[in-house]
Design an enzyme around this catalytic site. Structure first.
Site, PDB file in Angstrom:
ATOM      1  N   GLU A  53       0.870  -1.174   0.000  1.00  8.70           N
ATOM      2  CA  GLU A  53       0.000   0.000   0.000  1.00  8.70           C
ATOM      3  C   GLU A  53       0.907   1.224   0.000  1.00  8.70           C
ATOM      4  O   GLU A  53       1.750   1.364   0.880  1.00  8.70           O
ATOM      5  CB  GLU A  53      -0.867   0.046   1.263  1.00  8.70           C
ATOM      6  CG  GLU A  53      -1.707  -1.176   1.515  1.00  8.70           C
ATOM      7  CD  GLU A  53      -2.313  -1.152   2.920  1.00  8.70           C
ATOM      8  OE1 GLU A  53      -2.143  -0.139   3.633  1.00  8.70           O
ATOM      9  OE2 GLU A  53      -2.942  -2.143   3.305  1.00  8.70           O
ATOM     10  N   ASP A  64      -3.815   7.330  11.081  1.00  8.90           N
ATOM     11  CA  ASP A  64      -2.387   7.075  11.237  1.00  8.90           C
ATOM     12  C   ASP A  64      -1.855   7.560  12.579  1.00  8.90           C
ATOM     13  O   ASP A  64      -2.194   8.645  13.048  1.00  8.90           O
ATOM     14  CB  ASP A  64      -1.607   7.774  10.118  1.00  8.90           C
ATOM     15  CG  ASP A  64      -2.070   7.337   8.741  1.00  8.90           C
ATOM     16  OD1 ASP A  64      -2.248   6.123   8.559  1.00  8.90           O
ATOM     17  OD2 ASP A  64      -2.271   8.197   7.871  1.00  8.90           O
TER      18      ASP A  64
END
Length: 271
Positions: A53, A64
């Site tokens: 990815e 994140d």
């Protein structure tokens, strides 16, 4: 040119046929530089990852943690653009022949244009997109263009997702389902692992799509644990941390290649 959703599906099917989980790695584009990021992605794929990815750096991430945020900040300060993300996808796929996805928040695609983004991703040989913040009920336009260009639409599910919601998400998605969880702080890993296993079980009950888990995995033992119940093991922060901690770029490249090999052994790819 059509995208590579079929290559993604074949790769996950091949892993299953080999009685193992697929190893899916994540690295942001443009980190530490565009060229350096491309080199890192290639190293991870060469080292043993089945799929990668490529993250599209975002200034306001919701999924994140601090490690990836640090890398994103470096990439953004370096001036990374969507064209650089597409170049990363193209060069990594062409060099390795392996499926490469983009992981991105919705706002950059919305601003860039859905038709333009999907066409360029397919032209670059991309396999699809992971869209962590795009609500399924607002995804029709994206899915229309992704389908037209042969791209997977990977949605994210979480332990908090109810069964009815899981069914809605998996029905709309393609490629695989990204099951998000966290290892948590010391002392909570066992229960979080059980939570992730339960999420995989519940997700599988709604769909035939492979279920791949992003669980804060950072070593071969944890990869093996997740591989025991998931179709794929997704690792991101551990790769980024190896790059951030390295003394220089060459050492960082060697470190991520080595980690990919360790994790590949963990998921059962190599003895």
């Amino acid at each position: 040119m059509s995208g590579n959703i079929h290559l993604l599906s074949e790769t996950l099917e091949q892993a299953k046929a080999e009685n193992r989980a697929a190893l899916i790695a994540y690295l942001p584009a443009g980190f530490p530089t565009v060229d350096g990021g491309i080199e890192a992605v290639k190293a991870v794929l060469d080292g043993g990852a089945d799929v990668v990815e490529v993250g599209l750096p975002h200034s306001d991430p919701v999924l994140d943690g601090p490690v990836i945020q640090t890398a994103d900040d470096i990439a953004l300060r370096g001036g990374v653009r969507i064209a650089d993300v597409m170049r990363t996808v193209r060069e990594a796929h062409e060099a390795t022949g392996k499926p490469v996805l983009v992981m991105t928040y919705w706002n950059p695609i919305d601003r860039y244009g859905v038709e333009r983004f999907t066409a360029e991703l397919a032209d670059a040989g991309g396999a699809g997109c992971i869209l962590p913040d795009l609500p399924v009920q607002e995804s029709a336009l994206w899915r229309e263009h992704a389908d037209k260009h042969g791209l997977a639409t990977v949605f994210v599910v979480a332990p908090s997702s109810r069964d009815e919601r899981l069914a809605t998400i998996t029905e709309a998605g393609s490629g695989f389902v990204y099951a998000a969880s966290l290892m948590g702080v010391t002392g909570t890993r066992e229960s979080v692992g059980e939570e992730a296993a339960d999420l995989v079980r519940r997700t599988r009950a709604t769909s035939g799509l492979p279920v791949c888990v992003g669980l804060g995995v950072s070593n071969a033992a944890q990869a093996a644990e997740v591989a025991g119940f998931a179709d794929g093991v997704i690792v991101g922060s551990a790769f980024v941390k190896r790059m951030l901690d390295a003394d220089d770029h060459a050492a960082g490249i060697a470190a991520v290649r080595e980690l990919a090999g360790e994790l590949a052994r963990g998921v059962g790819r190599v003895p």
